[in-house]
Design a protein around this motif. Sequence first.
Motif, PDB file in Angstrom:
ATOM      1  N   PRO A 195      -8.123 -34.355  -3.524  1.00 16.88           N
ATOM      2  CA  PRO A 195      -7.752 -35.968  -2.905  1.00 16.88           C
ATOM      3  C   PRO A 195      -7.726 -35.705  -1.392  1.00 16.88           C
ATOM      4  CG  PRO A 195      -5.797 -34.780  -3.548  1.00 16.88           C
ATOM      5  CD  PRO A 195      -6.561 -34.013  -4.110  1.00 16.88           C
ATOM      6  N   GLY A 196      -7.986 -36.997  -0.610  1.00 18.74           N
ATOM      7  CA  GLY A 196      -8.036 -37.051   0.850  1.00 18.74           C
ATOM      8  C   GLY A 196      -9.028 -38.167   1.107  1.00 18.74           C
ATOM      9  N   HIS A 197     -10.008 -38.122   0.860  1.00 16.65           N
ATOM     10  CA  HIS A 197     -11.109 -39.021   1.024  1.00 16.65           C
ATOM     11  C   HIS A 197     -10.819 -40.410   0.098  1.00 16.65           C
ATOM     12  CE1 HIS A 197     -15.022 -41.046   1.433  1.00 16.65           C
ATOM     13  NE2 HIS A 197     -15.375 -40.998   0.258  1.00 16.65           N
ATOM     14  N   THR A 198     -10.625 -39.929  -1.220  1.00 14.03           N
ATOM     15  CA  THR A 198     -10.054 -40.998  -2.141  1.00 14.03           C
ATOM     16  C   THR A 198      -8.692 -40.160  -2.611  1.00 14.03           C
ATOM     17  OG1 THR A 198     -11.141 -40.610  -4.056  1.00 14.03           O
ATOM     18  CG2 THR A 198     -12.142 -41.976  -2.475  1.00 14.03           C
ATOM     19  N   ASP A 199      -8.047 -41.072  -3.423  1.00 13.33           N
ATOM     20  CA  ASP A 199      -6.917 -40.176  -4.188  1.00 13.33           C
ATOM     21  C   ASP A 199      -7.235 -39.861  -5.387  1.00 13.33           C
ATOM     22  OD1 ASP A 199      -7.092 -42.462  -5.541  1.00 13.33           O
ATOM     23  OD2 ASP A 199      -5.309 -43.272  -4.965  1.00 13.33           O
ATOM     24  N   GLU A 200      -8.486 -40.086  -5.920  1.00 14.03           N
ATOM     25  CA  GLU A 200      -9.089 -39.418  -7.171  1.00 14.03           C
ATOM     26  C   GLU A 200     -10.260 -38.603  -7.212  1.00 14.03           C
ATOM     27  OE1 GLU A 200     -11.881 -41.159  -6.264  1.00 14.03           O
ATOM     28  OE2 GLU A 200     -12.215 -42.278  -8.266  1.00 14.03           O
ATOM     29  N   VAL A 254     -19.941 -24.737  -4.431  1.00 17.69           N
ATOM     30  CA  VAL A 254     -18.977 -25.742  -4.722  1.00 17.69           C
ATOM     31  C   VAL A 254     -19.397 -27.246  -4.231  1.00 17.69           C
ATOM     32  CG1 VAL A 254     -17.616 -25.531  -2.483  1.00 17.69           C
ATOM     33  CG2 VAL A 254     -16.570 -26.579  -4.408  1.00 17.69           C
ATOM     34  N   PHE A 255     -19.525 -27.987  -5.092  1.00 13.22           N
ATOM     35  CA  PHE A 255     -19.818 -29.452  -4.963  1.00 13.22           C
ATOM     36  C   PHE A 255     -18.463 -30.409  -4.539  1.00 13.22           C
ATOM     37  CE2 PHE A 255     -22.674 -27.370  -7.919  1.00 13.22           C
ATOM     38  CZ  PHE A 255     -23.707 -27.668  -7.398  1.00 13.22           C
ATOM     39  N   THR A 256     -18.597 -30.570  -3.295  1.00 15.91           N
ATOM     40  CA  THR A 256     -17.337 -31.172  -2.586  1.00 15.91           C
ATOM     41  C   THR A 256     -17.133 -32.561  -2.774  1.00 15.91           C
ATOM     42  OG1 THR A 256     -18.146 -30.936  -0.429  1.00 15.91           O
ATOM     43  CG2 THR A 256     -17.171 -28.778  -1.053  1.00 15.91           C
ATOM     44  N   GLY A 257     -18.085 -33.386  -3.215  1.00 11.51           N
ATOM     45  CA  GLY A 257     -18.109 -34.948  -2.991  1.00 11.51           C
ATOM     46  C   GLY A 257     -18.089 -35.140  -1.516  1.00 11.51           C
ATOM     47  N   ASP A 258     -17.119 -35.939  -1.259  1.00 11.71           N
ATOM     48  CA  ASP A 258     -16.930 -36.187   0.219  1.00 11.71           C
ATOM     49  C   ASP A 258     -15.883 -35.831   0.929  1.00 11.71           C
ATOM     50  OD1 ASP A 258     -19.206 -37.739  -0.124  1.00 11.71           O
ATOM     51  OD2 ASP A 258     -18.191 -39.786   0.056  1.00 11.71           O
ATOM     52  N   VAL A 259     -14.983 -35.018   0.356  1.00 14.86           N
ATOM     53  CA  VAL A 259     -13.763 -34.579   1.053  1.00 14.86           C
ATOM     54  C   VAL A 259     -14.229 -33.442   2.303  1.00 14.86           C
ATOM     55  CG1 VAL A 259     -13.368 -32.617  -0.673  1.00 14.86           C
ATOM     56  CG2 VAL A 259     -11.462 -33.919   0.823  1.00 14.86           C
ATOM     57  N   LEU A 260     -15.051 -32.554   1.850  1.00 13.04           N
ATOM     58  CA  LEU A 260     -15.582 -31.599   2.912  1.00 13.04           C
ATOM     59  C   LEU A 260     -17.032 -32.115   2.734  1.00 13.04           C
ATOM     60  CD1 LEU A 260     -15.434 -29.314   4.826  1.00 13.04           C
ATOM     61  CD2 LEU A 260     -15.789 -27.686   2.758  1.00 13.04           C
ATOM     62  N   LEU A 261     -17.314 -32.070   4.235  1.00 10.91           N
ATOM     63  CA  LEU A 261     -18.900 -32.259   4.404  1.00 10.91           C
ATOM     64  C   LEU A 261     -19.282 -31.226   5.502  1.00 10.91           C
ATOM     65  CD1 LEU A 261     -18.437 -36.159   5.223  1.00 10.91           C
ATOM     66  CD2 LEU A 261     -19.241 -35.095   3.088  1.00 10.91           C
ATOM     67  N   ILE A 262     -20.641 -31.298   5.699  1.00 15.96           N
ATOM     68  CA  ILE A 262     -21.059 -30.066   6.529  1.00 15.96           C
ATOM     69  C   ILE A 262     -20.773 -30.462   7.989  1.00 15.96           C
ATOM     70  CG2 ILE A 262     -23.373 -28.996   7.180  1.00 15.96           C
ATOM     71  CD1 ILE A 262     -24.448 -29.685   4.636  1.00 15.96           C
ATOM     72  N   ARG A 263     -19.951 -29.619   8.672  1.00 17.23           N
ATOM     73  CA  ARG A 263     -19.417 -29.604  10.075  1.00 17.23           C
ATOM     74  C   ARG A 263     -18.704 -31.174   9.885  1.00 17.23           C
ATOM     75  NH1 ARG A 263     -21.384 -25.444   8.965  1.00 17.23           N
ATOM     76  NH2 ARG A 263     -23.001 -24.213  10.378  1.00 17.23           N
ATOM     77  N   GLY A 264     -18.011 -31.603   8.973  1.00 16.20           N
ATOM     78  CA  GLY A 264     -17.466 -32.891   9.132  1.00 16.20           C
ATOM     79  C   GLY A 264     -16.709 -32.925   7.902  1.00 16.20           C
ATOM     80  N   SER A 265     -15.901 -34.244   7.563  1.00 21.04           N
ATOM     81  CA  SER A 265     -15.142 -34.259   6.423  1.00 21.04           C
ATOM     82  C   SER A 265     -15.070 -35.902   5.978  1.00 21.04           C
ATOM     83  CB  SER A 265     -13.641 -33.983   6.864  1.00 21.04           C
ATOM     84  OG  SER A 265     -13.057 -34.649   7.672  1.00 21.04           O
ATOM     85  N   GLY A 266     -14.970 -36.218   4.764  1.00 20.60           N
ATOM     86  CA  GLY A 266     -15.122 -37.780   4.574  1.00 20.60           C
ATOM     87  C   GLY A 266     -13.816 -38.410   5.093  1.00 20.60           C
ATOM     88  N   ASP A 322      -6.199 -40.284   2.550  1.00 18.62           N
ATOM     89  CA  ASP A 322      -5.049 -39.868   3.386  1.00 18.62           C
ATOM     90  C   ASP A 322      -5.363 -38.461   3.993  1.00 18.62           C
ATOM     91  OD1 ASP A 322      -2.419 -38.127   3.957  1.00 18.62           O
ATOM     92  OD2 ASP A 322      -1.499 -39.080   2.339  1.00 18.62           O
ATOM     93  N   PRO A 323      -5.126 -38.560   5.323  1.00 15.67           N
ATOM     94  CA  PRO A 323      -5.709 -37.360   6.009  1.00 15.67           C
ATOM     95  C   PRO A 323      -4.889 -35.900   6.045  1.00 15.67           C
ATOM     96  CG  PRO A 323      -4.574 -38.742   7.497  1.00 15.67           C
ATOM     97  CD  PRO A 323      -4.861 -39.621   6.233  1.00 15.67           C
ATOM     98  N   HIS A 324      -3.652 -36.295   5.669  1.00 14.71           N
ATOM     99  CA  HIS A 324      -2.695 -34.975   5.305  1.00 14.71           C
ATOM    100  C   HIS A 324      -3.415 -34.533   3.852  1.00 14.71           C
ATOM    101  CE1 HIS A 324       0.396 -35.384   8.211  1.00 14.71           C
ATOM    102  NE2 HIS A 324       0.362 -36.720   8.035  1.00 14.71           N
ATOM    103  N   ARG A 325      -3.498 -35.292   2.947  1.00 17.42           N
ATOM    104  CA  ARG A 325      -3.895 -34.716   1.621  1.00 17.42           C
ATOM    105  C   ARG A 325      -5.637 -34.088   1.768  1.00 17.42           C
ATOM    106  NH1 ARG A 325      -2.999 -38.771  -3.199  1.00 17.42           N
ATOM    107  NH2 ARG A 325      -2.395 -36.679  -4.393  1.00 17.42           N
ATOM    108  N   SER A 326      -6.031 -34.799   2.622  1.00 15.71           N
ATOM    109  CA  SER A 326      -7.473 -34.158   2.931  1.00 15.71           C
ATOM    110  C   SER A 326      -7.403 -32.464   3.517  1.00 15.71           C
ATOM    111  CB  SER A 326      -8.278 -35.238   3.914  1.00 15.71           C
ATOM    112  OG  SER A 326      -9.452 -34.571   4.307  1.00 15.71           O
ATOM    113  N   TRP A 327      -6.608 -32.625   4.559  1.00 14.67           N
ATOM    114  CA  TRP A 327      -6.406 -31.233   5.115  1.00 14.67           C
ATOM    115  C   TRP A 327      -5.740 -30.318   4.100  1.00 14.67           C
ATOM    116  CZ3 TRP A 327      -6.703 -28.692  10.013  1.00 14.67           C
ATOM    117  CH2 TRP A 327      -5.799 -27.481   9.758  1.00 14.67           C
ATOM    118  N   ASP A 328      -4.928 -30.806   3.147  1.00 15.67           N
ATOM    119  CA  ASP A 328      -4.444 -29.753   2.020  1.00 15.67           C
ATOM    120  C   ASP A 328      -5.777 -29.492   1.127  1.00 15.67           C
ATOM    121  OD1 ASP A 328      -2.237 -28.311   0.799  1.00 15.67           O
ATOM    122  OD2 ASP A 328      -2.911 -29.918  -0.765  1.00 15.67           O
TER     123      ASP A 328
END
Length: 243
Positions: free
Chosen positions: A111-116, A130-142, A150-156
């Motif tokens: 979770p992080g970009h969305t809660d699901e 790994v297929f990361t959806g939008d939570v981890l992007l290349i040189r970025g994040s969703g 939630d940025p805390h959950r994205s970090w986690d």
Amino acid sequence: MLFRQIFDRTSSTYTYLLASRPGGEALIIDPVKEHLQQYLRLITELDLKLVQAIDTHTHADHITALGDLRDAVQCTTIMGERTHAHCVSRHVREGERLDIDGVRLQAVYTPGHTDESFSFVLEPDKPRAVFTGDVLLIRGSGRTDFQGGDPHRSWDSIVNKLFTLPDDTLVYPAHDYKGMTASSIGEEKHWNPRLAGKTEAEYVALMRGLNLPNPALMDIAVPANLACGQATLTARDDVVRHG
Ligand code: FE
């Protein structure tokens, strides 16, 4: 391994088609509705049997092809267990494995970009990608500012889950806006400007300061995707229709 990365220019979405061999079973990750005929043609040309269609999360910027693919080839539609898309036929949990002929994915709750949102590790016993959806992007994040983000959950999810994969695990995100097609866990640890050398507090402040406009299609795409891309229904309508 048969691997195809298909790009949607309108939303900069990547869709992934995986199979172990021509003539075998296949799965598809994050398919886009407008490309349905392209996917069906490719599946026919490669002599594949599409058995699973997976969305990493409820997309806000394009409409999913999950429902149309299910109707066309009777594949199983799959999302994480926390999705509100009640139309999918299988909900996966943390750690659950998705097996088709010669290809195995492991579901990781990120979770992080969305809660699901879920990510999917290819060949989890010896991770290759790994297929990361939008939570981890290349040189970025969703972005983390809607759909239960939630940025805390994205970090986690990124630092404590995805970054524990081997450094040579390839990273395949659901989007790239600069023409990059793949990265690796090691590369992102060292070069992702939002994460490398940052503290969680710095990351959270950065994400909260992005102030991005909403995606143009958001008000159409989210309700449509809760119905697997087949109608602009609300989630409540969808429950009624499918219940
Ligand atoms: Fe997204």
